[in-house]
Design a protein around this motif. Structure first.
Motif, PDB file in Angstrom:
ATOM      1  N   ALA A 183       0.937  -1.103  -0.320  1.00 39.62           N
ATOM      2  CA  ALA A 183       0.399   0.131   0.137  1.00 39.62           C
ATOM      3  C   ALA A 183       0.889   0.919  -0.206  1.00 39.62           C
ATOM      4  CB  ALA A 183      -1.085   0.200   1.271  1.00 39.62           C
ATOM      5  N   VAL A 184       0.352   2.578  -0.292  1.00 38.69           N
ATOM      6  CA  VAL A 184       0.556   3.796  -0.683  1.00 38.69           C
ATOM      7  C   VAL A 184      -0.252   4.614   0.635  1.00 38.69           C
ATOM      8  CG1 VAL A 184       2.003   5.740  -1.986  1.00 38.69           C
ATOM      9  CG2 VAL A 184       2.132   3.233  -2.737  1.00 38.69           C
ATOM     10  N   GLY A 185       0.887   5.174   1.029  1.00 43.33           N
ATOM     11  CA  GLY A 185      -0.267   6.574   1.784  1.00 43.33           C
ATOM     12  C   GLY A 185       0.581   7.169   3.160  1.00 43.33           C
ATOM     13  N   VAL A 186      -0.210   8.097   3.931  1.00 42.68           N
ATOM     14  CA  VAL A 186       0.444   8.259   4.868  1.00 42.68           C
ATOM     15  C   VAL A 186       0.600   7.119   6.571  1.00 42.68           C
ATOM     16  CG1 VAL A 186      -0.252   9.906   6.747  1.00 42.68           C
ATOM     17  CG2 VAL A 186      -0.391  10.478   4.676  1.00 42.68           C
ATOM     18  N   SER A 187       0.055   5.831   5.996  1.00 46.47           N
ATOM     19  CA  SER A 187      -0.053   4.818   6.879  1.00 46.47           C
ATOM     20  C   SER A 187       1.236   4.337   6.676  1.00 46.47           C
ATOM     21  CB  SER A 187      -0.879   3.948   6.294  1.00 46.47           C
ATOM     22  OG  SER A 187      -0.948   3.415   5.294  1.00 46.47           O
ATOM     23  N   ASN A 188       2.389   4.091   5.744  1.00 45.39           N
ATOM     24  CA  ASN A 188       2.927   3.792   5.792  1.00 45.39           C
ATOM     25  C   ASN A 188       3.856   4.195   6.834  1.00 45.39           C
ATOM     26  OD1 ASN A 188       3.368   1.982   4.062  1.00 45.39           O
ATOM     27  ND2 ASN A 188       3.561   3.037   2.060  1.00 45.39           N
ATOM     28  N   LEU A 189       3.942   5.849   7.465  1.00 42.79           N
ATOM     29  CA  LEU A 189       4.510   6.523   8.576  1.00 42.79           C
ATOM     30  C   LEU A 189       4.274   5.881   9.900  1.00 42.79           C
ATOM     31  CD1 LEU A 189       4.175  10.080   7.386  1.00 42.79           C
ATOM     32  CD2 LEU A 189       6.038   8.747   6.849  1.00 42.79           C
ATOM     33  N   PHE A 190       3.177   4.861  10.446  1.00 41.55           N
ATOM     34  CA  PHE A 190       2.730   4.269  11.432  1.00 41.55           C
ATOM     35  C   PHE A 190       2.422   3.242  11.325  1.00 41.55           C
ATOM     36  CE2 PHE A 190       1.192   8.602  10.177  1.00 41.55           C
ATOM     37  CZ  PHE A 190       1.900   9.264  11.798  1.00 41.55           C
ATOM     38  N   GLU A 191       2.651   2.600  10.366  1.00 42.39           N
ATOM     39  CA  GLU A 191       2.960   0.797  10.512  1.00 42.39           C
ATOM     40  C   GLU A 191       4.231   0.695  10.588  1.00 42.39           C
ATOM     41  OE1 GLU A 191       0.111  -0.199   6.977  1.00 42.39           O
ATOM     42  OE2 GLU A 191      -1.317   0.360   7.472  1.00 42.39           O
ATOM     43  N   HIS A 192       4.647  -0.561  10.367  1.00 44.29           N
ATOM     44  CA  HIS A 192       5.986  -1.084  10.289  1.00 44.29           C
ATOM     45  C   HIS A 192       6.950  -0.804  11.672  1.00 44.29           C
ATOM     46  CE1 HIS A 192       5.114  -1.783   6.269  1.00 44.29           C
ATOM     47  NE2 HIS A 192       4.744  -0.843   5.996  1.00 44.29           N
ATOM     48  N   GLY A 193       6.007  -0.723  12.540  1.00 45.06           N
ATOM     49  CA  GLY A 193       6.654  -0.366  14.063  1.00 45.06           C
ATOM     50  C   GLY A 193       6.685   0.844  14.372  1.00 45.06           C
ATOM     51  N   GLY A 194       5.432   1.365  13.617  1.00 42.22           N
ATOM     52  CA  GLY A 194       4.930   3.039  14.027  1.00 42.22           C
ATOM     53  C   GLY A 194       6.163   4.520  13.580  1.00 42.22           C
ATOM     54  N   PHE A 195       6.043   5.100  14.074  1.00 42.46           N
ATOM     55  CA  PHE A 195       5.946   6.590  13.739  1.00 42.46           C
ATOM     56  C   PHE A 195       8.063   6.018  14.854  1.00 42.46           C
ATOM     57  CE2 PHE A 195       7.834  10.902  14.541  1.00 42.46           C
ATOM     58  CZ  PHE A 195       7.215  11.217  12.996  1.00 42.46           C
ATOM     59  N   LEU A 196       8.181   5.876  16.311  1.00 42.42           N
ATOM     60  CA  LEU A 196       8.865   5.886  16.671  1.00 42.42           C
ATOM     61  C   LEU A 196      10.089   4.378  16.490  1.00 42.42           C
ATOM     62  CD1 LEU A 196      10.340   7.909  17.349  1.00 42.42           C
ATOM     63  CD2 LEU A 196      10.045   7.910  19.457  1.00 42.42           C
ATOM     64  N   PRO A 197       9.927   3.483  15.727  1.00 40.51           N
ATOM     65  CA  PRO A 197      10.064   2.249  15.888  1.00 40.51           C
ATOM     66  C   PRO A 197      11.837   1.279  16.304  1.00 40.51           C
ATOM     67  CG  PRO A 197      10.705   2.989  13.698  1.00 40.51           C
ATOM     68  CD  PRO A 197       9.667   4.341  14.460  1.00 40.51           C
ATOM     69  N   ASN A 198      12.593   1.896  16.100  1.00 37.74           N
ATOM     70  CA  ASN A 198      13.488   2.109  17.246  1.00 37.74           C
ATOM     71  C   ASN A 198      13.731   2.722  18.102  1.00 37.74           C
ATOM     72  OD1 ASN A 198      14.306   0.266  14.863  1.00 37.74           O
ATOM     73  ND2 ASN A 198      15.424   1.331  13.788  1.00 37.74           N
ATOM     74  N   GLY A 199      13.116   3.883  19.184  1.00 31.76           N
ATOM     75  CA  GLY A 199      12.597   3.935  20.242  1.00 31.76           C
ATOM     76  C   GLY A 199      13.616   5.412  20.313  1.00 31.76           C
TER      77      GLY A 199
END
Length: 467
Positions: A183-199
């Motif tokens: 998928a393409v869209g703003v959701s990519n910023l919050f999926e795949h581990g969240g906005f701060l995936p590596n803390g």
């Protein structure tokens, strides 16, 4: 060769504005951004915003000094004046060192980009070719240099705008699955581990690459000696550039990470080219590769210019060999261009010996040099202000904003970046190299410059500049 006539004021506001864009929008964005994204994930956008705010304070501090006293050698000269000759020596040579290291990173990226079309050709071949080409261009009249830099920078700025618009179009009109399978869209910023995936640790680690990306923007101060009407041109250039760079970096990476899941943005070539290749837009990928190549050439061009003019200023202060102060009949410090070209041959050797690891190693060393230069610019401006009366401060034509809190926070942030370099194992070598470099400069000054000054050899001021 000319020696007494001085540099020629051949750079217009248009040249200077695009030179700063050209130097700061280059390898750090088109290639290095992949590393920053891997460290911080989508939160890298915050890192660019915070870093950009700190860099804006550096630029305003430099602008205040450059408008007050526009000279060749710029911040190296100011540090000598307000902090003492040793500080000027260290700052000037560290900036030259920064430009050499950044240029090696840029020529390395150029070789990687060319591999997109010619994977069978050894990278060092491309690196060697570009070193000779850019060296030749820098021996031309400064107006030729400024004009070329304008068009190269205009090309890459136009391409970034086109990429942003194309990316927003892909997101808005839904032709998103072309050969991508995701998928393409703003959701990519919050999926795949969240906005701060590596803390928070990942966000902090990314600052090493983020600050490298902004490196080179201080070239605006170096142009003061060759700018027409510096009191008007330099403030316009400084005020225009930071907002544009933040726009380009933040909005561009926002679109990039919306188009493609951030964990899959690797460092096999430019992430921009990779994005469009994987979306099945082959011709766009080829066009973008032309753009990122021009971006690398533009950045190398600015690097050689900046280092050469700084070494020219150092020579006239007695802080560099006298030959560095010699000018060609075009008013160009030809010896410094030759020295920069020779230094870039180290990049050819590194690309021959360690092609896989050379970019990140060089980028982290460049970050130390860049942040050290910015820190000394900030401290120099504070020293200048402290030595001025209230009436003199009131007469400043381009005063730094938020005085004294803005510069103080920027100084604290630069010290924090040194802590970042020392904390993370991948960048500890860069901090070590940086510390050794500064110790070497201190020893060089004490052993070489100070004894000469003691024998009555005063520092020489730059010759009067052509109007």
């Amino acid at each position: 060769m000319q020696q007494a006539q001085g540099l020629k004021r051949g750079l217009t506001a248009r040249h200077i504005r695009f030179m700063a864009l050209g130097s700061a929008i280059g390898t750090g964005l088109f290639y290095g951004s992949a590393s920053a994204i891997q460290m911080a994930g989508p939160a890298v956008l915050l890192a660019y915003l915070i870093g950009g705010a700190a860099v804006f304070m550096v630029m305003r501090a430099l602008g205040e000094m450059a408008v007050h006293n526009p000279v060749a050698g710029s911040f190296g000269h100011y540090a000598s004046t307000y902090l003492g000759p040793m500080a000027g020596f260290i700052l000037g040579w560290t900036y030259a060192f920064e430009m050499v290291i950044v240029a090696i990173a840029d020529v390395t990226a150029f070789g990687i980009y060319m591999g997109f079309w010619f994977p069978e050709v050894a990278r060092w071949v491309w690196v060697l070719g570009i070193v000779f080409l850019i060296g030749g261009l820098n021996l031309c009249n400064v107006r030729v240099f400024g004009e070329m830099e304008f068009w190269l920078s205009l090309l890459k700025v136009g391409a970034i705008v086109a990429m942003i618009l194309a990316g927003l179009g892909i997101m808005a009109f839904g032709f998103s699955q072309v050969g991508s399978g995701h998928a393409v869209g703003v959701s990519n910023l919050f999926e795949h581990g969240g906005f701060l995936p590596n803390g928070v640790g990942g966000l902090i680690a990314s600052f090493a690459v983020v600050m490298f990306a902004f490196g080179g923007i201080e070239i605006i101060g170096v142009t003061a000696g060759e700018a027409k009407d510096p009191q008007r041109v330099i403030p316009k250039a400084i005020n225009a550039v930071p907002l544009r760079i933040l726009l380009f970096y933040v909005l561009t990476l926002f679109v990039l990470m919306c188009l493609y899941p951030w964990p899959q943005i690797g460092s096999q070539g430019s992430p921009f080219v990779q994005i469009f290749s994987n979306l099945g837009i082959g011709s766009a990928a080829a066009l973008l590769n032309i753009v990122v190549i021009s971006a690398a050439v533009s950045a190398i061009n600015s690097d050689i210019f900046g280092a050469g003019r700084m070494m020219y200023g150092l020579a006239h202060q007695g802080h560099a060999p006298r030959g560095f102060g010699q000018l060609s009949r075009h008013g160009v410090p030809w010896m410094t261009v030759m020295v920069m070209g020779a230094a870039l041959l180290v990049g050819v050797l590194l690309n021959y010996l360690i092609p896989e690891n050379v970019f990140l190693l060089i980028a982290s060393i460049a970050t130390f040099a860049t942040v050290w230069v910015w820190l000394m610019i900030l401290v120099t401006q504070v020293a200048m202000r402290r030595g001025m009366s209230r009436e003199q401060v009131a007469e400043l034509k381009f005063p730094v904003p938020f005085w004294p809190y803005g510069p103080a926070m920027a100084i604290a942030f630069m010290l924090f970046i040194f802590g970042v370099l020392g904390y993370f194992p991948d960048t500890q070598a860069a901090l070590l190299v940086g510390v050794i470099w500064v110790v070497f400069l201190v020893a060089s000054y004490l052993l070489w410059c100070k004894p000469r000054a003691g024998k009555g050899e005063p520092a020489r001021e730059p010759a009067e500049l052509h109007r």
